[in-house]
Enzyme design. Structure first.
Site, PDB file in Angstrom:
ATOM      1  N   TYR A  79     -36.592 -58.582 -20.615  1.00  0.00           N
ATOM      2  CA  TYR A  79     -35.242 -58.403 -19.705  1.00  0.00           C
ATOM      3  C   TYR A  79     -34.400 -59.096 -20.826  1.00  0.00           C
ATOM      4  CZ  TYR A  79     -31.559 -59.099 -16.337  1.00  0.00           C
ATOM      5  OH  TYR A  79     -30.517 -59.122 -15.733  1.00  0.00           O
ATOM      6  N   ASP A 111     -34.081 -62.317 -28.884  1.00  0.00           N
ATOM      7  CA  ASP A 111     -33.327 -62.918 -27.712  1.00  0.00           C
ATOM      8  C   ASP A 111     -34.203 -64.017 -27.330  1.00  0.00           C
ATOM      9  OD1 ASP A 111     -32.817 -61.424 -24.432  1.00  0.00           O
ATOM     10  OD2 ASP A 111     -32.351 -63.332 -25.204  1.00  0.00           O
ATOM     11  N   LYS A 141     -28.289 -70.125 -21.285  1.00  0.00           N
ATOM     12  CA  LYS A 141     -28.981 -71.385 -20.584  1.00  0.00           C
ATOM     13  C   LYS A 141     -28.885 -72.655 -21.055  1.00  0.00           C
ATOM     14  CE  LYS A 141     -32.117 -67.623 -18.898  1.00  0.00           C
ATOM     15  NZ  LYS A 141     -31.983 -67.397 -17.570  1.00  0.00           N
TER      16      LYS A 141
END
Ligand code: KE4
Length: 446
Positions: free
Chosen positions: A166, A261, A289
């Site tokens: 994802y 990623d 994050k």
């Protein structure tokens, strides 16, 4: 006590997919009923809806350190950590102090600030492959922009991603996606034109032949390959020995940009992220994050020759009103300073994660449960399957009903883990030895 019975969803709670029934009304339930009328599923991100764990969502009132409290005053040891940002624990006093102080100087200017220089320089110091960076506001923006830059740099259109990985919800990446797309079983989202999805080729994680085949069948057409160096959106699935190095070599051979990623793994698997952990240097990296310390902040970056294609120096357009804003950069700088200057945190959170992983294995043996644990650094996942989960198919073999029972058992015992099998468990520097022991005691309870 076997959590399958103890955790069984009580009749008093109806799965949100059907209806919300006022039985034992709590403040969370009351807020949820209102929210359902205001926002899709009553939430601002699907995984928060608890859709796969058979109960209505908790509404959180506040958080501190390793704990969250719901609006009914229930305290939980938190292993969601806001899906990763909370590596220092919630509301770290030094981060809060820095942010509050910065607020008095203004929230956003829409103009460059020295703090962006400071954060960009820290990122380059800690992740040297990121020679030049651009700050954005979400991981989705970071991956979407990194891919656009790679396309602009190579002049090619196609990209490769991996099934179950994802990378946020931009159109071209919502193809066979993980995280809540997998949980809600909509890995190919409605609303994404087939023409967009056609530019996205899908390989299988840890399957080298699936990658080779795509490069062979799309010679000189692939702009980039994007990968989670540790897949953490189909549960946690580790790269097999040499897999990342293989991706480095095959992208090099084919003139494709290798994008790591690291929205989850960046500053999580050590201060240098997964690329330091595995010793593989990508062409571009995306961060999110932790880099924002809990504020809306993400970053994409990499080789200068690629990043200079981005406006205003190049023709790859990308922009953002709040990109690099002084509050988010303040939170990010303070968070990275605390991590950089206290490297022992990484040893401690890894040791605690290993303790938890061992307790899950003990639980499985003790009660004859089908369970497979994947753990790396302060990331782990308990899969309810007896398969050795090393790819998407393995993750999907997990019994999501058993996971739901486990989730409810833990929640009923004051422990908040991810409300989905296809997410990660995050351990923070705020989790004390007592918190870890309490979690183990609950796991091993008769
Ligand atoms: P955001 O757009 O949610 O900030 O980041 C997207 C993203 C990109 N790359 C990776 C590896 C990610 O894990 C994410 C987002 N992670 C999910 C949790 N698995 C966010 C939680 C949510 O969607 O609410």
């Amino acid at each position: 006590m076997n959590w399958y019975s103890a955790g069984n969803v009580s009749a008093a709670v109806i799965n949100i997919k059907k209806e919300v029934v006022e039985l034992n009304t709590t403040k969370s339930e009351e807020l949820y009923k209102i929210a359902l009328d205001l926002m899709p599923g009553g939430v601002n991100s699907p995984v928060r809806a608890f859709g796969s764990v058979g109960r209505n969502p908790l509404f959180i009132d506040h958080a501190k350190g390793a704990y969250v409290w719901d609006v009914d005053g229930n305290q939980y040891i938190d292993y969601v950590c806001s899906w990763g940002p909370g590596i220092l624990g919630h509301a770290h006093p030094e981060v809060i102090e820095a942010v509050v102080k910065a607020c008095y100087d203004g929230l956003t200017f829409g103009a460059p600030t020295g703090k962006e220089n400071t954060l960009a320089a820290m990122i380059r110091e800690l992740i040297p492959s990121m020679e030049m960076v651009r700050m954005v506001n979400s991981g989705t923006e970071a991956t979407m922009s990194a891919i656009r830059a790679a396309r602009g740099y190579t002049g090619r259109d196609k990209i490769i991603k991996f099934k179950g990985c994802y990378h946020g919800h931009s159109d071209g990446l919502l193809v066979q996606a993980g995280s809540a797309a997998l949980t809600q079983s909509v890995p190919d989202s409605a609303g994404v034109p087939a023409s967009f999805a056609q530019q996205t080729l899908v390989a299988l994680y840890n399957d080298r032949d699936s990658v080779r085949e795509l490069f062979e069948n799309n010679k000189d057409q692939i702009a980039a390959l994007i990968v989670e160096p540790v897949a953490a959106n189909m549960g946690v699935v580790l790269p097999e020995e040499g897999f990342l190095q293989f991706l480095r070599e095959i992208t090099e051979e084919n003139g494709a940009v290798l994008i790591f990623d690291e929205v989850i793994t960046g500053f999580r698997l050590g201060i240098g992220g997964a690329q330091q952990w595995f010793g593989v240097k990508p062409d571009m990296t995306t961060l999110g994050k932790i880099v924002g310390g809990g504020m809306p902040m993400a970053v994409y970056g990499g080789k200068k020759e690629i990043m200079q294609k981005v406006a205003p120096t190049g023709k790859v357009y990308q922009a953002g009103t709040l990109s690099g804003n002084p509050i988010a950069t303040t939170a990010g700088i303070k968070t990275l300073e605390l991590l950089r200057d206290n490297p022992s945190i990484y040893d401690r959170i890894e040791a605690n994660t290993k303790k938890l992983a061992a307790a899950y294995k003990t639980r499985a043996e003790k009660f004859g449960l089908k369970m497979h644990i994947n753990q790396i650094g302060s990331l782990m996942c308990a899969f309810f399957t007896d398969e050795n989960v090393k790819d998407y198919a393995g993750a999907l073999s997990s019994d999501t009903k058993a996971y739901a029972d486990y989730f409810n058992y833990m929640l009923n015992n004051g422990i908040y883990v991810a409300p989905s099998q296809f997410e990660a468990m995050f351990i923070s520097g705020a989790h004390s030895d007592e918190d870890i022991q309490k979690t183990i005691d609950v796991l091993l309870a008769e």
